[in-house]
Design an enzyme around this catalytic site. Structure first.
Site, PDB file in Angstrom:
ATOM      1  N   LYS A   1     -12.022  -3.305  18.223  1.00  0.00           N
ATOM      2  CA  LYS A   1     -10.645  -3.694  18.548  1.00  0.00           C
ATOM      3  C   LYS A   1     -10.287  -3.373  19.993  1.00  0.00           C
ATOM      4  O   LYS A   1      -9.127  -3.481  20.378  1.00  0.00           O
ATOM      5  CB  LYS A   1      -9.676  -3.008  17.568  1.00  0.00           C
ATOM      6  CG  LYS A   1      -9.976  -3.367  16.101  1.00  0.00           C
ATOM      7  CD  LYS A   1      -8.919  -2.894  15.136  1.00  0.00           C
ATOM      8  CE  LYS A   1      -9.374  -3.128  13.695  1.00  0.00           C
ATOM      9  NZ  LYS A   1      -8.304  -3.311  12.747  1.00  0.00           N
TER      10      LYS A   1
ATOM     11  N   PHE B   1      -5.026   3.436  14.324  1.00  0.00           N
ATOM     12  CA  PHE B   1      -5.276   4.448  13.304  1.00  0.00           C
ATOM     13  C   PHE B   1      -6.407   3.941  12.423  1.00  0.00           C
ATOM     14  O   PHE B   1      -6.560   2.728  12.243  1.00  0.00           O
ATOM     15  CB  PHE B   1      -4.016   4.682  12.455  1.00  0.00           C
ATOM     16  CG  PHE B   1      -3.160   5.788  12.978  1.00  0.00           C
ATOM     17  CD1 PHE B   1      -2.401   5.603  14.123  1.00  0.00           C
ATOM     18  CD2 PHE B   1      -3.106   7.026  12.340  1.00  0.00           C
ATOM     19  CE1 PHE B   1      -1.621   6.630  14.626  1.00  0.00           C
ATOM     20  CE2 PHE B   1      -2.332   8.055  12.829  1.00  0.00           C
ATOM     21  CZ  PHE B   1      -1.583   7.870  13.978  1.00  0.00           C
TER      22      PHE B   1
ATOM     23  N   ASP C   1      -4.458  -6.288   4.630  1.00  0.00           N
ATOM     24  CA  ASP C   1      -5.555  -7.115   5.138  1.00  0.00           C
ATOM     25  C   ASP C   1      -5.557  -8.490   4.482  1.00  0.00           C
ATOM     26  O   ASP C   1      -6.133  -9.430   5.011  1.00  0.00           O
ATOM     27  CB  ASP C   1      -6.895  -6.419   4.891  1.00  0.00           C
ATOM     28  CG  ASP C   1      -7.040  -5.201   5.789  1.00  0.00           C
ATOM     29  OD1 ASP C   1      -6.744  -5.324   6.983  1.00  0.00           O
ATOM     30  OD2 ASP C   1      -7.419  -4.120   5.287  1.00  0.00           O
TER      31      ASP C   1
ATOM     32  N   LYS D   1     -14.167   0.595  14.519  1.00  0.00           N
ATOM     33  CA  LYS D   1     -12.845  -0.019  14.759  1.00  0.00           C
ATOM     34  C   LYS D   1     -12.428   0.182  16.216  1.00  0.00           C
ATOM     35  O   LYS D   1     -11.873  -0.719  16.841  1.00  0.00           O
ATOM     36  CB  LYS D   1     -11.797   0.596  13.822  1.00  0.00           C
ATOM     37  CG  LYS D   1     -11.955   0.120  12.393  1.00  0.00           C
ATOM     38  CD  LYS D   1     -10.999   0.794  11.431  1.00  0.00           C
ATOM     39  CE  LYS D   1     -11.333   0.373   9.998  1.00  0.00           C
ATOM     40  NZ  LYS D   1     -10.655   1.145   8.975  1.00  0.00           N
TER      41      LYS D   1
ATOM     42  N   ASN E   1       0.850  -1.192   0.000  1.00  0.00           N
ATOM     43  CA  ASN E   1       0.000   0.000   0.000  1.00  0.00           C
ATOM     44  C   ASN E   1       0.888   1.245   0.000  1.00  0.00           C
ATOM     45  O   ASN E   1       2.110   1.143  -0.071  1.00  0.00           O
ATOM     46  CB  ASN E   1      -0.935  -0.029   1.212  1.00  0.00           C
ATOM     47  CG  ASN E   1      -0.156  -0.118   2.496  1.00  0.00           C
ATOM     48  OD1 ASN E   1       0.632   0.759   2.807  1.00  0.00           O
ATOM     49  ND2 ASN E   1      -0.340  -1.201   3.249  1.00  0.00           N
TER      50      ASN E   1
ATOM     51  N   LYS F   1       9.205 -16.806 -10.708  1.00  0.00           N
ATOM     52  CA  LYS F   1       8.378 -15.733 -11.278  1.00  0.00           C
ATOM     53  C   LYS F   1       7.217 -16.362 -12.063  1.00  0.00           C
ATOM     54  O   LYS F   1       7.444 -17.244 -12.895  1.00  0.00           O
ATOM     55  CB  LYS F   1       9.229 -14.871 -12.209  1.00  0.00           C
ATOM     56  CG  LYS F   1       8.457 -13.707 -12.785  1.00  0.00           C
ATOM     57  CD  LYS F   1       9.294 -12.908 -13.752  1.00  0.00           C
ATOM     58  CE  LYS F   1       8.419 -11.923 -14.482  1.00  0.00           C
ATOM     59  NZ  LYS F   1       9.109 -11.323 -15.625  1.00  0.00           N
TER      60      LYS F   1
HETATM   61  O1  PMT Z   1       2.909   6.195   6.400  1.00  0.00           O
HETATM   62  P1  PMT Z   1       2.386   7.521   5.915  1.00  0.00           P
HETATM   63  O2  PMT Z   1       2.599   7.729   4.433  1.00  0.00           O
HETATM   64  O3  PMT Z   1       2.901   8.681   6.733  1.00  0.00           O
HETATM   65  O4  PMT Z   1       0.794   7.507   6.091  1.00  0.00           O
HETATM   66  C1  PMT Z   1       0.243   7.410   7.371  1.00  0.00           C
HETATM   67  C2  PMT Z   1      -0.958   6.452   7.402  1.00  0.00           C
HETATM   68  C3  PMT Z   1      -2.066   7.013   6.534  1.00  0.00           C
HETATM   69  C4  PMT Z   1      -0.552   5.068   6.906  1.00  0.00           C
HETATM   70  C5  PMT Z   1      -1.387   6.347   8.908  1.00  0.00           C
HETATM   71  O5  PMT Z   1      -1.730   7.613   9.380  1.00  0.00           O
HETATM   72  C6  PMT Z   1      -2.559   5.373   9.088  1.00  0.00           C
HETATM   73  O6  PMT Z   1      -3.724   5.694   8.943  1.00  0.00           O
HETATM   74  N1  PMT Z   1      -2.221   4.106   9.431  1.00  0.00           N
HETATM   75  C7  PMT Z   1      -3.197   2.991   9.570  1.00  0.00           C
HETATM   76  C8  PMT Z   1      -3.543   2.463   8.207  1.00  0.00           C
HETATM   77  C9  PMT Z   1      -4.527   1.312   8.285  1.00  0.00           C
HETATM   78  O7  PMT Z   1      -4.131   0.198   8.056  1.00  0.00           O
HETATM   79  O8  PMT Z   1      -5.742   1.626   8.697  1.00  0.00           O
HETATM   80  P2  PMT Z   1      -6.971   0.569   8.773  1.00  0.00           P
HETATM   81  O9  PMT Z   1      -8.151   1.429   8.983  1.00  0.00           O
HETATM   82  O10 PMT Z   1      -6.951  -0.347   7.615  1.00  0.00           O
HETATM   83  O11 PMT Z   1      -6.641  -0.284  10.051  1.00  0.00           O
HETATM   84  C10 PMT Z   1      -7.104   0.058  11.355  1.00  0.00           C
HETATM   85  C11 PMT Z   1      -6.055  -0.280  12.395  1.00  0.00           C
HETATM   86  O12 PMT Z   1      -5.853  -1.684  12.462  1.00  0.00           O
HETATM   87  C12 PMT Z   1      -4.694   0.347  12.144  1.00  0.00           C
HETATM   88  O13 PMT Z   1      -4.188   0.797  13.363  1.00  0.00           O
HETATM   89  C13 PMT Z   1      -3.863  -0.819  11.606  1.00  0.00           C
HETATM   90  O14 PMT Z   1      -2.493  -0.686  11.964  1.00  0.00           O
HETATM   91  C14 PMT Z   1      -4.496  -2.011  12.307  1.00  0.00           C
HETATM   92  N2  PMT Z   1      -4.433  -3.277  11.537  1.00  0.00           N
HETATM   93  C15 PMT Z   1      -4.976  -3.379  10.305  1.00  0.00           C
HETATM   94  C16 PMT Z   1      -4.933  -4.585   9.637  1.00  0.00           C
HETATM   95  C17 PMT Z   1      -4.308  -5.691  10.251  1.00  0.00           C
HETATM   96  N3  PMT Z   1      -4.225  -6.867   9.621  1.00  0.00           N
HETATM   97  N4  PMT Z   1      -3.787  -5.570  11.464  1.00  0.00           N
HETATM   98  C18 PMT Z   1      -3.844  -4.393  12.127  1.00  0.00           C
HETATM   99  O15 PMT Z   1      -3.353  -4.291  13.261  1.00  0.00           O
END
Ligand code: PMT
Length: 399
Positions: free
Chosen positions: A338, A320, A276, A334, A207, A286
């Site tokens: 969580k 986040f 995810d 979330k 991503n 490859k």
């Molecule tokens: O890295 P930059 O370019 O500075 O950008 C920052 C950012 C946009 C990446 C950052 O601010 C941000 O939003 N990070 C979380 C991105 C994300 O995966 O969001 P989500 O809404 O999909 O996930 C929710 C939360 O679950 C997040 O805290 C994530 O770390 C966590 N997660 C998600 C999937 C997974 N399999 N395990 C997790 O722990």
């Protein structure tokens, strides 16, 4: 991790008192490194400081040690605090004027940590306009310059210019420490960057995360004295100084490292953009055209959800939410699902904020239903605000 204090010793009779200061700092658990000017060696030996501190005393830039050419930079980077004792009129004016002509002055100029000067000199020298002007300049730049004691001086004069006693310097340095490093001893785990899910030796799913937001958060926590571990996916950023850096690639590796460090952390901030989904199988060769029409994907473990389930009492869990639509509702879901304390909602649908940008737009949502809009700022500014808010929140749950 013990905090590193670098003690600079310049040439003055008060240098003997610095031995007591170094001893007191070591007793308090600091990792103390001494740098001496050539003149300081006329008053006290390097061996005295080496014996007391347990570390080699550095005496000049051209010392033939294996690390000599980068020592001033590496010590400057490692230092959590610099104390110059005694600080002669010469050293004060050199640093005020930006002069770097030996190991002590080069290290001082390269240092980004708080610097405490403890002046020691003859009264007339201390009162001289040049010295007073240098002190003003240093204070204006954010350095800490202690007053001097008044009394009998080595030159048989009476007056201002006596270096403060080691106990007073220690107390002063510790009060500076406490005011700046109010997260001293707090263990903070931050995750940052993307994860990379390999399809074959050439292709992967990932991503747009650059790691900037997470690295800024880790830096802000280090600046407050926290013990920071930063688990990072592949990014093109410099390591955060004084943080324990752990590099991972895939969501599976992120899961392993975050789980390992989360157990001993007081605060966990999941800023990483964890994939995810990951390919069910990674091809060792490859994939040829025609072979790669469909790739079976499987869900990765939701790391944060798992941490939420096993959250220990008193631990603060921050997630986040990267959203492009229905922002607040999705983030609230979330937060609840969580079992988080706080979620930082950011809109990643815009080109000039969020992923990759130097700016972000964050709203914090708390588990009690309240919220705090931090607005659009640089990621560094937002990181400081986020750390502030987490620290404040932590105080409320400790009550
Ligand atoms: O890295 P930059 O370019 O500075 O950008 C920052 C950012 C946009 C990446 C950052 O601010 C941000 O939003 N990070 C979380 C991105 C994300 O995966 O969001 P989500 O809404 O999909 O996930 C929710 C939360 O679950 C997040 O805290 C994530 O770390 C966590 N997660 C998600 C999937 C997974 N399999 N395990 C997790 O722990």
């Amino acid at each position: 991790m013990p905090k590193t204090v670098v003690v600079g010793v310049s040439g003055g009779i008060a240098a003997y008192k610095t031995a007591y200061l170094v001893s007191a700092l070591v007793k308090k658990g600091y990792d103390v490194h001494v740098i001496m000017t050539k003149n300081a060696l006329e008053f006290i030996s390097a061996l005295t400081f080496e014996t007391i501190s347990g570390n080699a005393a550095i005496t000049d830039t051209f010392q033939r040690s294996e690390e000599h050419d980068v020592k001033h930079v590496s010590l400057a980077k490692r230092a959590d605090m610099f104390i110059v004792a005694p600080a002669t009129a010469n050293i004060l004016s050199k640093i005020a004027g930006g002069i770097a002509d030996d190991m002590l002055t080069t290290t001082l100029l390269a240092a980004r940590c708080p610097i405490v000067f403890t002046p020691a000199m003859n009264t007339a020298m201390y009162e001289n306009q040049a010295t007073q002007e240098s002190i003003r300049i240093l204070k204006k730049r954010g350095c800490y310059v202690m007053d001097t004691g008044i009394g009998a001086l080595a030159c048989r004069d009476e007056g201002a210019g006596r270096m403060k006693e080691p106990e007073e310097i220690l107390e002063y340095a510790q009060s500076v420490f406490e005011s700046l490093f109010d997260m001293n001893g707090v263990k903070v785990l931050v995750s940052a960057g993307p994860t990379v899910e390999d399809i074959d030796p050439v292709r992967f799913i990932s991503n747009r995360s650059s790691g900037k937001m997470g690295y800024a958060i880790a830096t802000a926590a280090v600046a407050r004295g926290a013990d920071v571990t930063l688990v990072s996916g592949p990014v093109a950023l410099e390591a955060v100084a004084k943080a324990e850096m752990v590099s991972v690639r895939s969501a599976k590796q992120m899961h392993e490292s975050v789980t390992k460090f989360a157990a001993g952390s007081d605060v966990v901030i999941m800023c990483a953009a964890v994939a995810d989904y990951t390919p069910n199988e990674v091809s060792s060769q490859k994939l040829k055209k025609g072979q790669d029409k469909s790739i079976e994907l499987v869900r990765t473990i939701d790391i944060l959800k798992e941490l939420g389930r096993g959250k220990k009492s008193g631990q603060v869990l921050v997630g986040f939410a990267a959203e492009t639509n229905n922002h607040e509702n999705s983030a609230k879901e979330k937060l609840k699902n969580k079992n988080l304390d706080i979620i930082a909602l950011n809109d990643v649908g815009k080109h000039d904020e969020g992923f990759g940008s130097d700016y972000n737009n964050i709203k914090l949502l708390y588990k009690d239903g309240s919220g705090k809009d931090l607005g659009i700022k640089t990621k560094q500014e937002l990181a400081k605000d986020i750390i502030d808010c987490i620290f404040e929140y932590r105080k409320t749950i400790a009550r």
